[in-house]
Design an enzyme around this catalytic site. Structure first.
Site, mmCIF file in Angstrom:
data_model
loop_
_atom_site.group_PDB
_atom_site.id
_atom_site.type_symbol
_atom_site.label_atom_id
_atom_site.label_comp_id
_atom_site.label_asym_id
_atom_site.label_seq_id
_atom_site.Cartn_x
_atom_site.Cartn_y
_atom_site.Cartn_z
ATOM 1 N N ARG A 207 45.539 20.905 -0.277
ATOM 2 C CA ARG A 207 46.060 19.739 -0.996
ATOM 3 C C ARG A 207 45.699 19.743 -2.484
ATOM 4 N NH1 ARG A 207 44.306 14.703 2.659
ATOM 5 N NH2 ARG A 207 42.531 16.064 3.113
ATOM 6 N N ASP B 267 -11.094 14.390 6.008
ATOM 7 C CA ASP B 267 -12.025 13.289 6.240
ATOM 8 C C ASP B 267 -11.325 11.950 6.388
ATOM 9 O OD1 ASP B 267 -11.166 12.916 3.678
ATOM 10 O OD2 ASP B 267 -13.159 12.871 2.749
ATOM 11 N N GLY B 268 -9.993 11.955 6.422
ATOM 12 C CA GLY B 268 -9.244 10.737 6.655
ATOM 13 C C GLY B 268 -8.729 10.041 5.408
ATOM 14 N N GLU B 269 -9.066 10.540 4.226
ATOM 15 C CA GLU B 269 -8.576 9.917 2.999
ATOM 16 C C GLU B 269 -7.064 10.127 2.854
ATOM 17 O OE1 GLU B 269 -10.658 11.225 -0.448
ATOM 18 O OE2 GLU B 269 -12.649 10.835 0.401
ATOM 19 N N ARG C 124 -2.755 -13.339 11.136
ATOM 20 C CA ARG C 124 -3.296 -14.363 12.039
ATOM 21 C C ARG C 124 -4.700 -14.821 11.640
ATOM 22 N NH1 ARG C 124 -1.880 -11.115 17.403
ATOM 23 N NH2 ARG C 124 -2.035 -9.431 15.861
ATOM 24 N N HIS D 50 3.232 -14.919 9.742
ATOM 25 C CA HIS D 50 2.756 -15.711 10.872
ATOM 26 C C HIS D 50 2.560 -17.177 10.492
ATOM 27 C CE1 HIS D 50 0.991 -16.432 14.757
ATOM 28 N NE2 HIS D 50 -0.125 -16.895 14.214
ATOM 29 N N ASP E 256 4.769 -22.822 21.483
ATOM 30 C CA ASP E 256 3.647 -23.603 20.956
ATOM 31 C C ASP E 256 4.197 -24.611 19.954
ATOM 32 O OD1 ASP E 256 3.704 -22.402 18.256
ATOM 33 O OD2 ASP E 256 2.913 -20.617 19.258
ATOM 34 N N ARG F 22 -5.255 -21.434 23.159
ATOM 35 C CA ARG F 22 -5.700 -20.044 23.151
ATOM 36 C C ARG F 22 -7.166 -19.971 23.546
ATOM 37 N NH1 ARG F 22 -3.964 -15.284 21.973
ATOM 38 N NH2 ARG F 22 -1.982 -16.069 21.191
ATOM 39 N N ASP G 138 9.727 -16.538 18.885
ATOM 40 C CA ASP G 138 8.488 -16.675 18.113
ATOM 41 C C ASP G 138 8.484 -15.614 17.024
ATOM 42 O OD1 ASP G 138 6.058 -17.718 17.371
ATOM 43 O OD2 ASP G 138 5.119 -17.492 19.342
#
Length: 615
Positions: A33, A325-327, A384, A418, A459, A484, A508
């Protein structure tokens, strides 16, 4: 990874470290085309053959090996790519896109298992490296066999439609001519952006059947074949509509050429006209906030893709790495100086890891000279802990707000906090969205099947929301008084209202351990309710929640994707209740809010006809 990272002996999160990237570019077609004898991909865009732009995008995205499939007047395509360092595969007879990739199989078979292979069209010069990176990142994170990047078009005529199930998961690609009337209304399309794991691709290609009508083999069959085998197929909605403009006529070629030239070196083009109602633009009509950039944390890659698809922008390119080490380390792979940046991340489980990633993201963007940083937090962890309900306890929601503010955030966008009072904990603007429009749309679509409906507030703090939902859905209202006992135990008291002979819908902001909703369901069933549907914006679903919800008390669970249903290892977090769970998408809601913030338009317009938020 940077040299600094490597010197520390770091490791990355699973799937983040690139393991080589191969690209297959389909360039064998004639393009009848175009009213020209030239192969379609050789027509110029930006002063050079359009296929060059696709090769450059793949290279910029990290492809170390690029295979171009040639056919019609192959010598002209080879000449156009001379010096580009690509390989060629010959498709002797043009028998469809699947057949084209089969032609490159001989060059792919020696790649190591696990190698990602891009499959892209050579006549799509507007493709961006950022889009490819985002698709590749999703592919690696999910350990997928196939990943597709999709686009949402106002007019999807002629494009294959992306068909999803009720939970938003990919199910099939249906070509336009084979769509049902309902499928023709789908605007999410397949622009032919694929990423496959090499072994999965070759295995599926061997099983692609010749189409009875056209006599051709289609690459679009491959994701479905892999899905049928139980393999992971990911879909990321990240391709701007502008990028998938068709080039089938000289007029369309001219339009794409103009867009390409206006961008320059793949720079995304700023909007030329302000969106309706925009309050602050410069003389050119572009928002004074600068170019919009959307980044996603690890917890929200799938949702971010849906948000990006709604906005018509690609996801920003960045990597989150984790040291031994998680950083956490966040590294931006693109320039954000002067940009209006949004980082989308839910601080869900693991809460502290995700919160730290958000803080590091903010700091990274600010130090990279972003003009503004907006934190988009679909689920706000620690919400919460919003008050002192006994002595010697913290107000941790306020602490988290302080951390986000001090890190350098300029604005926060959240969904169904919340407690509405949390907005006041931030010393910066907060846009608080309600997800109720998403729920109202869902339940109105199936309203006749719900019969005599009663909205029950589990609630007293949620009464306002339940009342408005009842009005919007044409149902009655009832209220339960609860107390609660601990973080996972509640006791229900009195029921105010009548539920006998009715379908009960409990709505909720979240379902955490499911103690509240299950005890409430027990009470209303004892009072004569016919069935109970539990709906919540945030499906936290921790501890005994799945076991509780899997029982006979709850007929259906409806949540949104503010918290991902999949785990990092690819497992389905909601597997025990998948048969009764519906997962709604808030991507369009968040995307529209981001666009309004960016364009300095009212976000309050989105609050109309909603049930508000929990007090």
């Amino acid at each position: 990874m940077t040299h600094a990272t490597a010197q520390r002996g770091s490791t990355t999160s699973p799937g983040l470290e690139p393991a080589g990237l191969c690209a297959v570019i389909l360039a064998a077609g004639k393009g009848t085309r175009m009213k020209s004898d030239l192969p379609k991909v050789v027509h110029p865009v930006g002063g050079r053959p359009m296929v060059c732009a696709v090769v450059d995008a793949c290279r910029a995205a990290g492809a170390t090996r690029i295979i171009v499939v040639v056919g019609y007047q192959q010598e002209k395509v080879r000449e156009a790519l001379k010096g580009f360092g690509v390989e060629f595969a010959l498709q002797g007879e043009q028998l469809g896109t699947g057949h084209a990739v089969m032609s490159a199989a001989g060059l792919l078979k020696d790649l190591p298992a696990g190698t990602p292979v891009l499959v892209l069209a050579g006549d799509g010069p507007l493709i961006r490296p950022d889009t490819i990176r985002g698709m590749l990142d999703t592919h690696r994170r999910g350990g997928a066999s196939a990943t597709m990047a999709t686009s949402v078009l106002n007019d999807p005529t002629g494009y294959g439609r992306i068909i999803r199930d009720g939970s938003g998961r990919f199910r099939a690609i249906v070509e336009h001519k084979h769509c049902t009337p309902e499928q023709l209304n789908v605007r999410e399309v397949n622009p032919s952006y694929y990423c496959f794991e090499v072994a999965s691709l070759l295995s599926a290609l061997a099983r692609v059947k010749r189409n009875e009508g056209s006599g051709e083999y289609y690459i679009t069959d491959v994701p479905g074949l892999l899905l049928a085998e139980g393999r992971a197929v990911e879909v990321v909605g990240s391709v701007p509509a502008e990028d998938v403009l068709s080039i089938n006529t000289p007029e369309e070629l001219s339009k794409v050429d103009a867009i390409y030239r206006a961008r320059g070196s793949f720079a995304p083009k700023a909007r030329e006209t302000p969106r309706e109602g925009s309050a602050m633009t410069n003389g050119s009509g572009v928002s004074t906030n600068g170019e919009l950039k959307l980044f996603a944390g690890r917890s929200c890659r799938h949702l971010a893709g849906r948000v990006a698809a709604h906005m018509g922008v690609p996801l920003g390119s960045a990597k989150t790495s984790v040291f031994p080490d998680g950083e956490v380390l966040v590294k931006l792979d693109e320039d954000v100086r002067g940009r209006d940046c949004f980082v989308l991340l839910s601080t869900c489980e693991p809460v502290n890891d995700n919160l730290m990633e958000l803080l590091v993201y903010i700091d990274c963007l600010k130090r990279a000279s972003a003009a503004r940083v907006t934190c988009v937090i679909p689920y706000f962890g620690y919400a919460r802990q919003d008050r002192k309900d006994e002595g010697r306890v913290p107000i941790t929601a306020k602490l988290v707000a302080n951390l986000i503010t001090k890190a350098g955030a300029d604005r926060v966008l959240a969904v169904d906090l919340h407690a509405a009072q949390i907005q006041g904990f931030f010393d910066l603007p907060v846009d608080h969205l309600s997800a109720t429009p998403v729920f109202v749309e869902h339940f109105n679509a199936s309203r006749p099947s719900l019969g005599n409906l009663c909205l029950v507030s589990p609630d007293v703090g949620n009464v306002k929301v339940a009342e408005t939902m009842a009005n919007l859905l044409g149902g009655d209202l009832a209220i339960i008084n609860k107390r609660r006992l601990s973080g996972s135990a509640v006791t229900t008291g009195n029921l105010i209202g009548t539920v006998e002979g009715k379908t009960v819908l409990m709505f909720d902001d979240m379902i955490s351990t499911a103690g509240t909703v299950v005890e409430a369901a027990r009470l209303v069933l004892d009072k004569g309710a016919t069935q109970v549907i539990a709906a919540a914006t945030h499906g936290v679903l921790v501890g005994p929640a799945l076991e509780r919800l899997a029982g006979d008390l709850i007929t259906k669970v409806v949540v949104t994707n503010t918290i991902p249903s999949g785990r990092e290892d690819g497992a389905d977090r909601l597997a025990p209740i998948r048969g009764k769970t519906v997962e709604l998408c808030v991507g369009a809601l968040i995307g529209e809010a981001i666009l309004r913030i960016h364009d300095n338009r009212s976000v309050s317009e989105l609050f109309k006809k909603t049930a508000g938020v929990k007090r």
